[in-house]
Design a protein around this motif. Structure first.
Motif, PDB file in Angstrom:
ATOM      1  N   SER A 225       0.895  -1.105   0.356  1.00 26.29           N
ATOM      2  CA  SER A 225       0.043   0.388   0.125  1.00 26.29           C
ATOM      3  C   SER A 225       1.021   1.011  -0.249  1.00 26.29           C
ATOM      4  O   SER A 225       0.642   2.066  -0.697  1.00 26.29           O
ATOM      5  CB  SER A 225      -0.736  -0.164   0.906  1.00 26.29           C
ATOM      6  N   ALA A 226       2.070   1.409   0.884  1.00 25.76           N
ATOM      7  CA  ALA A 226       2.790   2.259   1.067  1.00 25.76           C
ATOM      8  C   ALA A 226       3.397   2.565  -0.565  1.00 25.76           C
ATOM      9  O   ALA A 226       4.148   3.561  -0.789  1.00 25.76           O
ATOM     10  CB  ALA A 226       3.219   2.098   2.161  1.00 25.76           C
ATOM     11  N   ALA A 228       2.803   2.077  -3.520  1.00 27.41           N
ATOM     12  CA  ALA A 228       1.464   2.652  -4.117  1.00 27.41           C
ATOM     13  C   ALA A 228       1.193   3.777  -4.202  1.00 27.41           C
ATOM     14  O   ALA A 228       1.132   5.129  -4.792  1.00 27.41           O
ATOM     15  CB  ALA A 228      -0.144   1.517  -3.652  1.00 27.41           C
ATOM     16  N   GLN A 229       1.690   4.779  -2.640  1.00 29.14           N
ATOM     17  CA  GLN A 229       0.634   5.930  -2.289  1.00 29.14           C
ATOM     18  C   GLN A 229       2.627   6.617  -3.241  1.00 29.14           C
ATOM     19  O   GLN A 229       2.276   7.701  -3.185  1.00 29.14           O
ATOM     20  CB  GLN A 229       0.764   6.473  -1.421  1.00 29.14           C
ATOM     21  N   TRP A 230       3.164   5.769  -2.823  1.00 26.32           N
ATOM     22  CA  TRP A 230       4.803   6.398  -2.422  1.00 26.32           C
ATOM     23  C   TRP A 230       4.681   7.068  -4.510  1.00 26.32           C
ATOM     24  O   TRP A 230       5.327   8.001  -4.754  1.00 26.32           O
ATOM     25  CB  TRP A 230       5.732   5.784  -2.811  1.00 26.32           C
ATOM     26  N   ALA A 232       2.349   7.363  -6.396  1.00 28.09           N
ATOM     27  CA  ALA A 232       0.636   8.509  -7.166  1.00 28.09           C
ATOM     28  C   ALA A 232       1.719   9.767  -6.816  1.00 28.09           C
ATOM     29  O   ALA A 232       1.559  10.174  -7.330  1.00 28.09           O
ATOM     30  CB  ALA A 232       0.045   7.708  -6.633  1.00 28.09           C
ATOM     31  N   ARG A 233       2.819  10.145  -5.623  1.00 25.52           N
ATOM     32  CA  ARG A 233       3.209  10.706  -5.448  1.00 25.52           C
ATOM     33  C   ARG A 233       4.158  11.541  -5.834  1.00 25.52           C
ATOM     34  O   ARG A 233       4.309  12.873  -6.110  1.00 25.52           O
ATOM     35  CB  ARG A 233       3.088  11.515  -4.249  1.00 25.52           C
ATOM     36  N   ASP A 238      -3.077  11.771 -13.521  1.00 26.95           N
ATOM     37  CA  ASP A 238      -3.896  10.488 -12.761  1.00 26.95           C
ATOM     38  C   ASP A 238      -3.509   9.302 -13.283  1.00 26.95           C
ATOM     39  O   ASP A 238      -4.101   9.386 -14.680  1.00 26.95           O
ATOM     40  CB  ASP A 238      -5.234  11.005 -12.747  1.00 26.95           C
TER      41      ASP A 238
END
Length: 392
Positions: A225-226, A228-230, A232-233, A238
């Motif tokens: 999960s981390a 994917a967020q890393w 995306a940032r 988009d």
């Protein structure tokens, strides 16, 4: 040389759907491409030192045979290592140089610098023989100009679409030093599959996790999960990102998730082969014209399977950069065996014009750019021989 220009009102960006894929360096198919091209570059260097010219060789047949492993949180065991077979043909080197030993050393060196978590040397079998006399003569014919060793074609396009850029951007992030420092559990084997539906981009990532860097199931899913967020940032578009979608949501042990010992799926039965991965533009693009030739491992002087695929990509980029009216270009180059490599049988351009531009264009402008690239083939061959142009 026949030179033909056609026009389309259907560039890839105007279509409702598009697919695009990239395989990372640790993917079994990419490992075969990289090892085969490392052998070709080593042979080119040896020939240049010994003879002052690149001699005939094609070492573009490589097969990675997957091994067996038992990944575990905090460690794991490789029961049977992956194996690599490299086959092809090559002119001999002066004694005491040995083609087989040189090829094995080059392949070993490539795998060792690519696979960070493989601690045992991968067994490599080399089956390289001297090639057919007719084909050996294509590299340095009496006329002095290399001739095509095959009747084949190369294909390239420019510029990258939004989806293609997105897939490449994510791939660069996944192999970056920053990502590896943030997530030591990330292996070298990954694949990014992108899709666009109208304006919406989404990607699915398969990424091997290294067991000794993960304490348990809970940490695995937290790290995923981390990640994917890393990602995306750090992207500028988009995009929905999914990672390792085969994972069982209710997994309680290693069996339901993508865990490895060495960071590559090749350790547990995933085989690889030259030519099944990225094209010379580093992508797999079913929405585009593309050749299925395996460029890696082919000689860079007369083998049009390598030369024309790289050349068509460079031509497409030059055309888009130098002709303002062009929105999108696809290039196809067709060779005829025995014909000089700087004189293809056919050059076919498929062009999409920018809004408001009248057609047809002045085709002499386009042909001038194409001919300049054909004249640059000797320099391109040398860059390929030195490994300065990536082909997968």
């Amino acid at each position: 040389m026949t030179f033909i220009v056609s026009y389309t009102a259907d560039p890839v960006e105007a279509r409702r759907t598009e697919l695009c894929e990239h395989k990372g360096d640790g993917h079994p198919d990419s490992l075969c491409d990289g090892a085969a091209d490392a052998v070709s570059q080593a042979l080119c260097g040896a020939y240049l030192r010994a003879y002052g010219e690149v001699r005939h060789h094609n070492v573009d047949k490589a097969l990675l045979i997957g091994g067996r492993s038992r990944p575990r949180f905090g460690g794991g065991v490789v029961d049977a290592p992956m194996r690599l077979i490299i086959a092809g043909c090559a002119d001999p080197l002066p004694a005491p140089d040995d083609v087989v030993a040189l090829a094995r050393a080059a392949a070993h060196a490539y795998l060792e610098r690519t696979l960070r978590h493989v601690t045992r040397r991968v067994p490599i079998e080399v089956a390289i023989r001297v090639g057919a006399s007719q084909l050996r003569g294509t590299v340095a014919p009496s006329a002095g100009i290399p001739v095509a060793n095959d009747t084949s074609f190369g294909a390239g396009h420019a510029p990258y679409s939004r989806l293609e850029e997105a897939v490449l951007d994510l791939s660069s992030l996944l192999r970056s030093a920053d990502f590896r420092r943030a997530y030591p559990c990330a292996g070298d084997d990954f694949k990014v599959m992108g899709r666009r539906i109208d304006e919406t981009i989404a990607v699915t990532i398969a990424l091997a996790f290294v067991g000794r860097e993960v304490a348990g199931v809970k940490e695995y899913f937290a790290q995923k999960s981390a990640m994917a967020q890393w990602l995306a940032r750090r992207i500028t578009f988009d995009c929905a990102i999914r990672i390792n979608t085969l994972d069982a949501a209710d997994a309680t042990d290693e069996s339901g998730i993508y865990l490895t010992v060495t960071g590559t799926s090749a350790e547990h039965g995933d085989d690889g082969q030259v030519g099944r991965g990225n094209r010379v533009n580093r992508l797999i693009t079913p929405a585009r014209t593309m050749s299925l030739e395996a460029a890696a491992g082919k000689n860079p002087v007369s083998h049009v399977g390598k030369l024309y695929n790289v050349l068509s990509l460079q031509m497409a980029r030059a055309l888009v950069n130098e002709v303002a009216e062009l929105r999108d270009v696809e290039v196809q180059l067709l060779s005829a065996i025995g014909q000089p490599v700087n004189s293809p049988l056919l050059v076919a351009l498929r062009c999409a014009l920018r809004d408001g531009c009248a057609m047809p264009l002045d085709e002499a402008r386009l042909q001038h750019i194409v001919e300049a690239r054909l004249a640059d083939i000797p320099a391109l061959s040398l860059r390929l021989a030195r490994g300065e142009v990536r082909v997968f």
